[in-house]
Design a protein around this motif. Structure first.
Motif, mmCIF file in Angstrom:
data_model
loop_
_atom_site.group_PDB
_atom_site.id
_atom_site.type_symbol
_atom_site.label_atom_id
_atom_site.label_comp_id
_atom_site.label_asym_id
_atom_site.label_seq_id
_atom_site.Cartn_x
_atom_site.Cartn_y
_atom_site.Cartn_z
ATOM 1 N N ALA A 12 0.831 -1.204 0.000
ATOM 2 C CA ALA A 12 0.000 0.000 0.000
ATOM 3 C C ALA A 12 0.865 1.254 0.000
ATOM 4 N N ILE A 13 1.943 1.258 0.806
ATOM 5 C CA ILE A 13 2.814 2.440 0.840
ATOM 6 C C ILE A 13 3.509 2.622 -0.504
ATOM 7 N N VAL A 14 3.936 1.514 -1.095
ATOM 8 C CA VAL A 14 4.609 1.588 -2.400
ATOM 9 C C VAL A 14 3.694 2.250 -3.431
ATOM 10 N N LEU A 15 2.418 1.823 -3.452
ATOM 11 C CA LEU A 15 1.481 2.391 -4.422
ATOM 12 C C LEU A 15 1.170 3.846 -4.091
ATOM 13 N N ALA A 16 1.028 4.140 -2.792
ATOM 14 C CA ALA A 16 0.614 5.489 -2.401
ATOM 15 C C ALA A 16 1.709 6.511 -2.657
ATOM 16 N N SER A 17 2.975 6.050 -2.771
ATOM 17 C CA SER A 17 4.072 7.008 -2.900
ATOM 18 C C SER A 17 4.331 7.439 -4.338
ATOM 19 N N ILE A 18 3.689 6.813 -5.303
ATOM 20 C CA ILE A 18 3.926 7.226 -6.692
ATOM 21 C C ILE A 18 3.371 8.636 -6.877
ATOM 22 N N PRO A 19 4.188 9.577 -7.372
ATOM 23 C CA PRO A 19 3.682 10.937 -7.543
ATOM 24 C C PRO A 19 2.543 10.986 -8.560
ATOM 25 N N ILE A 20 1.565 11.863 -8.284
ATOM 26 C CA ILE A 20 0.402 11.991 -9.170
ATOM 27 C C ILE A 20 0.835 12.274 -10.603
ATOM 28 N N MET A 21 1.890 13.113 -10.719
ATOM 29 C CA MET A 21 2.315 13.525 -12.060
ATOM 30 C C MET A 21 2.797 12.335 -12.875
ATOM 31 N N VAL A 22 3.142 11.245 -12.230
ATOM 32 C CA VAL A 22 3.564 10.046 -12.962
ATOM 33 C C VAL A 22 2.370 9.119 -13.173
ATOM 34 N N THR A 23 1.532 8.999 -12.132
ATOM 35 C CA THR A 23 0.410 8.064 -12.207
ATOM 36 C C THR A 23 -0.548 8.406 -13.337
ATOM 37 N N VAL A 24 -0.925 9.682 -13.409
ATOM 38 C CA VAL A 24 -1.975 10.051 -14.365
ATOM 39 C C VAL A 24 -1.557 9.784 -15.810
ATOM 40 N N PRO A 25 -0.403 10.291 -16.275
ATOM 41 C CA PRO A 25 -0.045 9.984 -17.664
ATOM 42 C C PRO A 25 0.107 8.491 -17.914
ATOM 43 N N SER A 26 0.635 7.763 -16.916
ATOM 44 C CA SER A 26 0.811 6.323 -17.126
ATOM 45 C C SER A 26 -0.528 5.614 -17.254
ATOM 46 N N LEU A 27 -1.469 5.950 -16.364
ATOM 47 C CA LEU A 27 -2.790 5.323 -16.442
ATOM 48 C C LEU A 27 -3.474 5.687 -17.755
ATOM 49 N N LEU A 28 -3.318 6.949 -18.157
ATOM 50 C CA LEU A 28 -3.947 7.374 -19.409
ATOM 51 C C LEU A 28 -3.318 6.654 -20.593
ATOM 52 N N TRP A 29 -2.021 6.447 -20.501
ATOM 53 C CA TRP A 29 -1.326 5.761 -21.588
ATOM 54 C C TRP A 29 -1.911 4.364 -21.786
ATOM 55 N N VAL A 30 -2.162 3.692 -20.657
ATOM 56 C CA VAL A 30 -2.744 2.353 -20.735
ATOM 57 C C VAL A 30 -4.213 2.429 -21.150
ATOM 58 N N GLY A 31 -4.985 3.271 -20.436
ATOM 59 C CA GLY A 31 -6.437 3.255 -20.601
ATOM 60 C C GLY A 31 -6.926 3.965 -21.839
ATOM 61 N N CYS A 32 -6.137 4.917 -22.327
ATOM 62 C CA CYS A 32 -6.661 5.737 -23.419
ATOM 63 C C CYS A 32 -5.921 5.485 -24.728
ATOM 64 N N LEU A 33 -4.573 5.409 -24.659
ATOM 65 C CA LEU A 33 -3.836 5.211 -25.910
ATOM 66 C C LEU A 33 -3.796 3.754 -26.326
ATOM 67 N N LYS A 34 -3.498 2.886 -25.385
ATOM 68 C CA LYS A 34 -3.275 1.486 -25.759
ATOM 69 C C LYS A 34 -4.574 0.709 -25.892
ATOM 70 N N THR A 35 -5.539 0.972 -25.001
ATOM 71 C CA THR A 35 -6.739 0.135 -25.033
ATOM 72 C C THR A 35 -7.991 0.897 -25.439
ATOM 73 N N ASP A 36 -7.908 2.255 -25.446
ATOM 74 C CA ASP A 36 -9.056 3.017 -25.911
ATOM 75 C C ASP A 36 -10.287 2.826 -25.038
ATOM 76 N N LEU A 37 -10.087 2.604 -23.747
ATOM 77 C CA LEU A 37 -11.225 2.364 -22.856
ATOM 78 C C LEU A 37 -11.900 3.655 -22.432
ATOM 79 N N ILE A 38 -11.071 4.709 -22.206
ATOM 80 C CA ILE A 38 -11.629 5.950 -21.691
ATOM 81 C C ILE A 38 -11.095 7.119 -22.511
#
Lengths: 309, 337
Positions: free
Chosen positions: A137-163
């Motif tokens: 939980a600490i490992v996940l919580a420590s990822i900076p927002i500025m990294v999480t958002v583009p990475s999630l978008l890269w997966v969810g929007c560019l690669k899979t077109d889900l959102i």
């Protein structure tokens, strides 16, 4: 109890005046000129002077401040300097609602994972599940927002077109998923550790041993005895996060292009739009104080042994 | 627990007596020595400390490292290598201007290390502990005053106060520093980035003391009722001596935990301020600005190293401080042990 509540409420105006005075003074004596921001490259002295007069910016500091506060306590937050003629209230209320929806979505994620996990690992104290879950939980919580958002978008929007990649469509729009996850996951770590500590506290008490020795089933003890008592401190946390509802997360809102109040506050700071900064800080401070009070009262209500003096 | 010889459980010969004495001596180590050995047994805590040490050392020695190891300046442009992915030449690739990302990371870490250290040392340790001690020990009006001020600072929504302070102070401080440059023999102050440091430090200190002051106050409120403090007062020990020699050492465990967890928050806030453009100004590198430049999905798609390299460093810093704080809490806090 009532004396305590009244005393706390009496201090509320003092807090508000102090907060507003600091904000107003920093905005007023700080550099930058709202008129200059407003007129941009069409700046000319005469027109600027007239505009200043019109907006009341030429009056002495305390007259401006007093005028603003007088209006504030009557529910009139003044007019924006940047969006001339638009009442601050009409500008920020819809934005606060947007931020609140986002916070609620994040809170749902945090609560629905954090509390059960915390409850579970408290029962596993001493085994490998406990430290492993906390560490993950600490490992996940420590990822900076500025990294999480583009990475999630890269997966969810560019690669899979889900959102869709950015924007805002309300609580039931798929575009809320990425910001809600990003803001909710750090909440899981916090709530989980809190729930774990609180459950461990209860598990170590005598009445739990009594319940075991009189032959109650584990399920019965867990749901009837442990959970109910372990939830008491959680209520405090929940009351606290009510204040966070209208604050918004400006990083998230900026990256994702969400029209929330956090982003608006930062924009207003850069635009020297004092009435808006004032309204946002004051409402935030008010929510903070009231949520604090609510937490104390709720605590005493749930656990009647608690007395305030 | 002293070891007893297995064969003759009840007979103790003088030789063994010495050993036993030594053994019990070893076990009468201070609270901290014991806590430290418990900490060293936690692999995660050791790993976190190692990561913090590596990152801090590479930040502190950014100058020699960038000269001798990477061989680039942080502003030096390599016109033959724009947007290069990581290679042996450029360990973390190059950015759009052909600058070596690894070198810029080193200097960015240096900024973060200096700023968070200054923020924590002056805000948390000096101001926070002093105010906490004073308001806890003397109580009454002083206590009420300090705690109300803290409450007011804490009731600003989010880190809005920090942003407002940073945004409004920057030009003022810039003016002052320029004046100093014009009127004294000091030169190149603005170019050296002093302004950025002052702005962020003030902003970090402004909120960094509150949590610490509250924590120390709570500890002191409890400790000052104990008998040893009463007896110290009875034999006429001076107040500063009671505060710093009798009360403070007994409140040190929660302070250590708070410092470690607070460092994570400091790192995060510094990065956010630079990200907003209120902290370190380009071309001086900082993790926040690098995250901003690399932090869009269109950049991530073609040049992922621009986001992932500073992101990994920022993540490692936050993570190590948080994990260390958690581990310290485990070994130092008797309630959760």
């Amino acid at each position: 109890m009532w004396v305590y509540i009244v005393r706390r409420l009496l201090f509320l105006p003092v807090t508000l005046v102090a907060v507003s005075l600091i904000t107003f003074a920093l905005g007023h004596y700080g550099p930058g000129d709202p008129v200059r921001v407003l007129m941009g490259n069409k700046y000319d002295e005469v027109a600027a002077e007239r505009l200043r007069d019109e907006l009341g910016l030429n009056r002495p500091f305390f007259v401006q401040y007093g005028d603003y506060m007088y209006g504030f306590f009557q529910g009139d937050f003044g007019e924006s300097l940047r969006f001339i003629g638009q009442p601050v209230r009409d500008l920020i209320v819809p934005k606060m609602w947007v931020s609140a929806q986002l916070s609620i979505a994040a809170m749902i994620i945090g609560l629905s994972f954090g509390l059960p996990l915390g409850f579970y690992i408290a029962h596993k104290q001493g085994s490998w599940q406990d430290p492993t879950t906390v560490t993950i939980a600490i490992v996940l919580a420590s990822i900076p927002i500025m990294v999480t958002v583009p990475s999630l978008l890269w997966v969810g929007c560019l690669k899979t077109d889900l959102i869709p990649c950015s924007g805002w469509g309300g609580f039931f729009d798929p575009r809320i998923v990425v910001p809600a996850i990003t803001m909710g996951v750090p909440g899981i770590a916090g709530l989980m550790r809190f729930m774990r500590a609180s459950t461990l506290d209860v598990l170590g008490q005598d009445f739990i041993r009594t319940a075991h020795s009189k032959g109650l089933g584990t399920l019965r003890i867990d749901s009837g005895h442990v959970l109910r008592n372990a939830m008491i401190p959680i209520v405090t946390i929940l009351a606290f996060s009510l204040a966070g509802l209208i604050e918004g997360s400006f990083i998230m809102e900026t990256i994702m292009g969400i029209p929330g109040v956090g982003r608006f506050a930062v924009e207003s700071i850069f635009n020297r739009d004092y009435p808006i900064i004032m309204a946002i800080t004051l409402l935030g401070a008010m929510a903070f104080v009231l949520a604090n009070l609510l937490a104390d009262v709720a605590y005493a209500y749930i656990d009647p042994r608690i007395r305030y003096s | 627990m002293a070891l007893r010889p297995q064969s003759q459980p009840f007979e103790i010969v003088p030789d063994e007596l010495d050993e036993l004495a030594e053994e019990s001596q070893r076990h009468r180590r201070s609270h901290f020595a014991r806590a430290f050995s418990r900490l060293m047994r936690k692999k995660i805590a050791v790993a976190a400390m190692a990561i913090i040490a590596i990152i801090w050392l590479s930040g502190i020695f950014a100058a020699p490292l960038s000269t001798f190891v990477t061989g680039y300046e942080y502003t030096a442009q390599d016109y033959t290598a724009f947007r290069e992915p990581p290679s042996l030449e450029h360990w973390a690739g190059t950015d759009r201007a052909g600058r070596d990302v690894f070198t810029r990371l080193l200097w960015g870490i240096q900024n973060t290390v200096i700023l968070t250290f200054v923020g924590m040392f002056s805000g948390g340790l000096v101001i926070g502990i002093t105010l906490g001690l004073v308001s806890g020990y003397f109580g009454g009006k002083i206590d009420g005053f300090v705690m109300r001020i803290g409450e007011i600072f804490a009731s600003f929504p989010g880190i809005l106060l920090v942003i407002i302070i940073a945004a409004t102070l920057r030009p003022r401080i810039l003016e002052t520093v320029r004046w100093v440059e014009d009127n004294t023999f000091l030169d190149g102050l603005v170019r050296s980035g002093v302004v950025d440091y002052v702005v962020i430090s003030v902003a970090l200190v402004s909120f960094g003391w509150i949590g610490m002051a509250r924590l120390v106050r709570g500890q002191i409120l409890y400790l000052k009722e104990t008998q040893y403090v009463e007896s110290a007062r009875a034999i006429g020990v001076s107040t500063p001596r009671i505060l710093f020699q009798h009360l403070l050492p007994n409140a040190i465990s929660p302070i250590v935990v708070t410092v470690s967890a607070g460092m994570g928050t400091m790192v995060g806030t510094e990065i956010v301020l630079s990200w907003l453009g209120l902290g370190i100004q380009p071309p001086r590198p900082s993790l926040g600005v690098m995250l901003l430049e690399g932090g869009s999905i269109s950049v991530l798609r073609v040049m992922p190293w621009l986001l992932l390299a500073p992101g990994a460093i920022a993540w490692a810093m936050l993570l190590s401080w948080n994990l260390l704080g958690d581990a310290l809490n485990d070994v130092l806090n008797p309630r959760t042990r």
